[in-house]
Design an enzyme around this catalytic site. Structure first.
Site, PDB file in Angstrom:
ATOM      1  N   VAL A  70       0.862  -1.189   0.000  1.00 40.27           N
ATOM      2  CA  VAL A  70       0.000   0.000   0.000  1.00 40.27           C
ATOM      3  C   VAL A  70       0.895   1.234   0.000  1.00 40.27           C
ATOM      4  O   VAL A  70       1.858   1.311   0.769  1.00 40.27           O
ATOM      5  CB  VAL A  70      -0.934   0.020   1.234  1.00 40.27           C
ATOM      6  CG1 VAL A  70      -1.741   1.316   1.286  1.00 40.27           C
ATOM      7  CG2 VAL A  70      -1.870  -1.184   1.227  1.00 40.27           C
ATOM      8  N   GLY A 115       4.485   4.111   2.862  1.00 38.50           N
ATOM      9  CA  GLY A 115       4.082   2.859   2.217  1.00 38.50           C
ATOM     10  C   GLY A 115       4.237   1.717   3.196  1.00 38.50           C
ATOM     11  O   GLY A 115       4.845   1.879   4.261  1.00 38.50           O
ATOM     12  N   LYS A 116       3.681   0.589   2.904  1.00 38.01           N
ATOM     13  CA  LYS A 116       3.889  -0.606   3.737  1.00 38.01           C
ATOM     14  C   LYS A 116       3.508  -1.824   2.936  1.00 38.01           C
ATOM     15  O   LYS A 116       2.666  -1.742   2.023  1.00 38.01           O
ATOM     16  CB  LYS A 116       3.004  -0.538   4.990  1.00 38.01           C
ATOM     17  CG  LYS A 116       3.538  -1.337   6.136  1.00 38.01           C
ATOM     18  CD  LYS A 116       4.631  -0.580   6.876  1.00 38.01           C
ATOM     19  CE  LYS A 116       5.197  -1.321   8.050  1.00 38.01           C
ATOM     20  NZ  LYS A 116       6.083  -0.465   8.855  1.00 38.01           N
ATOM     21  N   GLY A 117       4.102  -2.953   3.265  1.00 40.78           N
ATOM     22  CA  GLY A 117       3.772  -4.196   2.573  1.00 40.78           C
ATOM     23  C   GLY A 117       3.671  -5.331   3.561  1.00 40.78           C
ATOM     24  O   GLY A 117       4.122  -5.222   4.704  1.00 40.78           O
TER      25      GLY A 117
END
Ligand code: NAD
Length: 426
Positions: A70, A115-117
């Site tokens: 995201v 962001g992050k995953g």
């Protein structure tokens, strides 16, 4: 057009991290009298990607794992944020973590968005070869949206330097040359920064030292309880112990360890490394994580995972200072009680920003092709953490709000200004 991010957020439950983040955002936006157009934009992520990752297991059969990336906001620069591997990863969690990264980078004033995953998996049940295949395939799936100028991942829960090395290598294979600036938190030998591994814990030490100055607390008399014994909690506790603080409690996922006279943290962590548990360690009493959080102490540092301080236990929390090492350890509903009890909160988006700050230094070093000495990294980290702590404290005093609200207001104000300056009418 209905928009779930803008219209339906009130229906979420207390333990939904996206709701925890959004209700703080809403509160700060109201106090800032944020332009309604900017409000609508900042409440939504920019991009979300869901990928299905076929992975060959060691016995030859295939599993298909679900992964996310995201990207919440790009107003200040490329997205930046970790990748976590855990069985309970959800899109809502990754969304919240991505937005938190936007606010965190803005609080410490580094040129990134958020962001992050994450991948839904239990990494402890995967072999190294399975983990490598999973990581490489996930990287290939998100390849088009990451990159040094787009989105720069880093380690998070259950990912580490080795995982970052695989991401960097997979990205580089496609680019046909080595691109070390695509991820941070790499091994030093592959372009990682000296001091990155310890950076989140060191940043926590710096903000706790600043808070202790404010309350006139001397390290030797300051009783600290740390939840979590991983990168953040373990290293944070070690550095606090070395700086002369009295760490009276620490935990990992199964047990907590307590000694009112202070724990020998290096010995306890060494024992944990060797035995994978605190059970049997003689320098402290075994307690549960729930009991650990409720210990009488000066500083409580939750450094494990989300939703640890909730309406269920907040009345029993006895610390004077709550320093959030983990992301989202306190639910929004618990904030009110902490405020009433007079607990001084150093919020996650400030307290644990040491990691992303040194990640930024790593990215800078990769782009320069010139590497800094560890003392230089630590000195610059200290400058950033101490000045950010004092910026948030002055903002809180000036606007008569608590530290969490001040950190959000400062961050949102910065991102809103940049969004407006760039122009929102594309
Ligand atoms: P880690 O995997 O290295 O360590 C996590 C620790 O917490 C372990 O000791 C584990 O046993 C414990 N734990 C996990 N779930 C728990 C639970 N339900 N109850 C009690 N203990 C539990 O992870 P980390 O990198 O130290 O990250 C911890 C937190 O800090 C996460 O919220 C992460 O997002 C945040 N964070 C990490 C960094 C970083 O640089 N690693 C930076 C900023 C924030």
């Amino acid at each position: 057009m209905p928009n779930a991010f803008v219209d339906d957020a009130r229906n979420f439950k207390e333990d939904n991290p996206f709701e925890s983040m959004m209700s703080r955002f809403d509160n700060a936006a109201k106090l800032l009298d944020l332009d309604p157009n900017i409000y609508r934009i900042l409440r939504c992520p920019t991009r979300e990607m869901t990928v299905y990752i076929p992975t060959m297991m060691d016995d030859g059969h295939y599993e298909v794992f679900v992964g996310y990336r995201v990207q919440h906001n790009f107003a200040r620069g490329p997205a930046k944020g970790g990748i976590r591997y855990a069985p309970d990863v959800t899109l809502d969690e990754v969304r919240a973590l991505a937005a938190w990264m936007t606010w965190k980078c803005a609080v410490v004033n580094i040129p990134y968005g958020g962001g992050k995953g994450g991948i839904v998996c239990d990494p402890h049940k995967l072999s190294m070869t399975e983990l490598e295949r999973l990581t490489r395939r996930y990287t290939s799936e998100i390849l088009d949206i990451i990159g040094p100028e787009r989105d720069v991942p880093a380690p998070d829960m259950n990912t580490n330097e080795q995982v970052m090395a695989w991401v960097m290598d997979t990205y580089s294979m496609h680019a046909r040359h080595t691109v070390n600036a695509v991820v941070t938190g790499k091994p030093v030998e592959l372009g990682g920064s000296r001091g990155r591994r310890e950076a989140t814990g060191r940043g926590l030490l710096f903000v706790i030292q600043e808070a202790c100055k404010k309350f006139d607390l001397k390290p030797a008399e300051t009783r600290i309880v740390v939840q979590g014994a991983g990168n953040v909690g373990g290293i944070g506790a070690t550095l606090l112990h070395e700086a002369g603080f009295k760490v009276i409690g620490i935990s990992e996922i199964r047990h907590g360890l307590y000694n009112p006279n202070g724990l020998d943290i290096p010995a306890a962590l060494d024992y944990l490394r060797k035995h994978k548990t605190f059970e049997g360690f003689e320098g402290g009493e075994l307690i549960t994580n729930a009991e650990l959080l409720e210990l009488d102490c000066d500083v409580l540092m939750p450094a494990a995972t989300e939703n640890q301080i909730t309406t269920q236990n907040v009345e029993r929390i006895k610390c004077r200072i709550l320093c959030e090492g983990a992301n989202g350890p306190t639910t929004a509903a618990a904030d009110e009680v902490l405020e009433r009890k007079g607990v001084f909160v150093i919020p996650d988006i400030l307290a644990n920003a040491g990691g992303v700050t040194v990640s930024y230094f790593e990215w800078v070093q990769n782009r320069m092709g010139f590497f800094w000495k560890e003392d230089f990294v630590n000195e610059r980290l200290q400058d950033t953490m101490v000045s950010s702590f004092n910026d948030v404290l002055s903002y809180a005093e000036k606007h008569k709000v608590n530290m969490r609200t001040a950190a959000y207001m400062l961050a949102i104000d910065r991102v809103a200004y940049e969004t407006k300056m760039r122009g929102i009418y594309a």
